[in-house]
Design an enzyme around this catalytic site. Structure first.
Site, PDB file in Angstrom:
ATOM      1  N   CYS A  49      24.299  84.412  -1.829  1.00 10.41           N
ATOM      2  CA  CYS A  49      24.336  83.210  -2.668  1.00 10.41           C
ATOM      3  C   CYS A  49      23.822  83.942  -4.369  1.00 10.41           C
ATOM      4  O   CYS A  49      24.145  83.086  -5.180  1.00 10.41           O
ATOM      5  CB  CYS A  49      23.460  82.303  -2.179  1.00 10.41           C
ATOM      6  SG  CYS A  49      24.065  81.327  -0.795  1.00 10.41           S
ATOM      7  N   HIS A  73      35.372  70.070  -8.708  1.00  8.00           N
ATOM      8  CA  HIS A  73      36.318  71.468  -9.025  1.00  8.00           C
ATOM      9  C   HIS A  73      35.824  71.968 -10.376  1.00  8.00           C
ATOM     10  O   HIS A  73      36.701  72.299 -11.315  1.00  8.00           O
ATOM     11  CB  HIS A  73      37.650  70.839  -9.340  1.00  8.00           C
ATOM     12  CG  HIS A  73      38.257  70.867  -7.766  1.00  8.00           C
ATOM     13  ND1 HIS A  73      37.773  69.475  -7.153  1.00  8.00           N
ATOM     14  CD2 HIS A  73      39.081  71.504  -7.252  1.00  8.00           C
ATOM     15  CE1 HIS A  73      38.637  69.738  -5.987  1.00  8.00           C
ATOM     16  NE2 HIS A  73      39.381  70.888  -5.931  1.00  8.00           N
ATOM     17  N   GLU A  94      24.596  69.921   0.881  1.00  8.06           N
ATOM     18  CA  GLU A  94      25.380  70.889   0.517  1.00  8.06           C
ATOM     19  C   GLU A  94      26.075  71.749   1.657  1.00  8.06           C
ATOM     20  O   GLU A  94      27.407  72.338   1.452  1.00  8.06           O
ATOM     21  CB  GLU A  94      24.367  72.278   0.084  1.00  8.06           C
ATOM     22  CG  GLU A  94      24.907  73.256  -0.502  1.00  8.06           C
ATOM     23  CD  GLU A  94      23.963  74.383  -1.134  1.00  8.06           C
ATOM     24  OE1 GLU A  94      23.845  74.290  -2.384  1.00  8.06           O
ATOM     25  OE2 GLU A  94      23.271  75.079  -0.285  1.00  8.06           O
TER      26      GLU A  94
END
Length: 200
Positions: free
Chosen positions: A23, A68, A136
């Site tokens: 991450c 996006h 998430e």
């Protein structure tokens, strides 16, 4: 009384300084689900806390900014930021790191600002954001309350420190949405014509 509205978006980011090697060093994405929970002490003319249809304008647009798009912390490496801006038409620069925790804070912050600047016209009263939950993954979420937004130890949120790409702004129903937020301009809810049920 409280109501809940669910929003969804796909977003990419790097979360610097976290414990996960994947991450903190690699761009990756999530399918986010955002629960916006509003509360009020009384109901409007339609006997609602806040008409769900009213959430399809400015609040939906500001949350949809993430869809996006790639988000980055404005304190990240300057070359990385430049590359994000160069190779993605949709991006958001944040004054905090793009973690689920910060997404929940940022969305709470934006939604509350919009509500405070909205001229209510249908009997809405004392409508405020109670909480924002940012899912998430299917198993993990972050939940934000008002005291979290105001907690500078979690990172100070200042409207002027956000930046949206031209493409993000162009896709808002009102391209001046962010400018209106910054200058405190009013958002005006449409007036609903009241109808009294006829008795048969």
């Amino acid at each position: 009384m409280r109501i809940r509205k669910l929003f969804k978006f796909e977003n990419a980011h790097v979360v610097r300084n976290c414990s996960s090697e994947r991450c903190k060093h690699s761009i990756h994405g999530h399918s986010y689900q955002i629960e916006l929970i509003l509360e009020a002490t009384r109901l409007d003319h339609g006997q609602m806390v806040y008409d769900f249809g009213l959430l399809k304008s400015s609040i939906k647009d500001i949350i949809d900014s993430f869809d996006h798009a790639i988000c980055f912390w404005n304190k990240d490496d300057s070359e990385y930021i430049a590359a994000c801006k160069k190779f993605s038409a949709r991006w958001i620069s944040l004054p905090v790191s793009p973690s689920a925790e910060q997404f929940s804070r940022v969305i709470f912050f934006w939604a509350q600002k919009i509500l405070k600047q909205t001229q209510m016209q249908n009997g809405e009263a004392d409508v405020s954001v109670y909480s924002v939950i940012a899912h998430e993954t299917a198993t993990g979420y972050a939940q934000c309350f008002a005291h979290d937004v105001d907690n500078d130890q979690m990172g100070k949120l200042v409207l002027e420190e956000f930046e949206f790409s031209e493409q993000v702004c162009a896709e808002w129903q009102d391209p001046e949405l962010y400018a209106k937020l910054i200058c405190g301009e009013r958002f005006v809810n449409p007036v609903v014509t009241m109808q009294v049920p006829s008795h048969v």
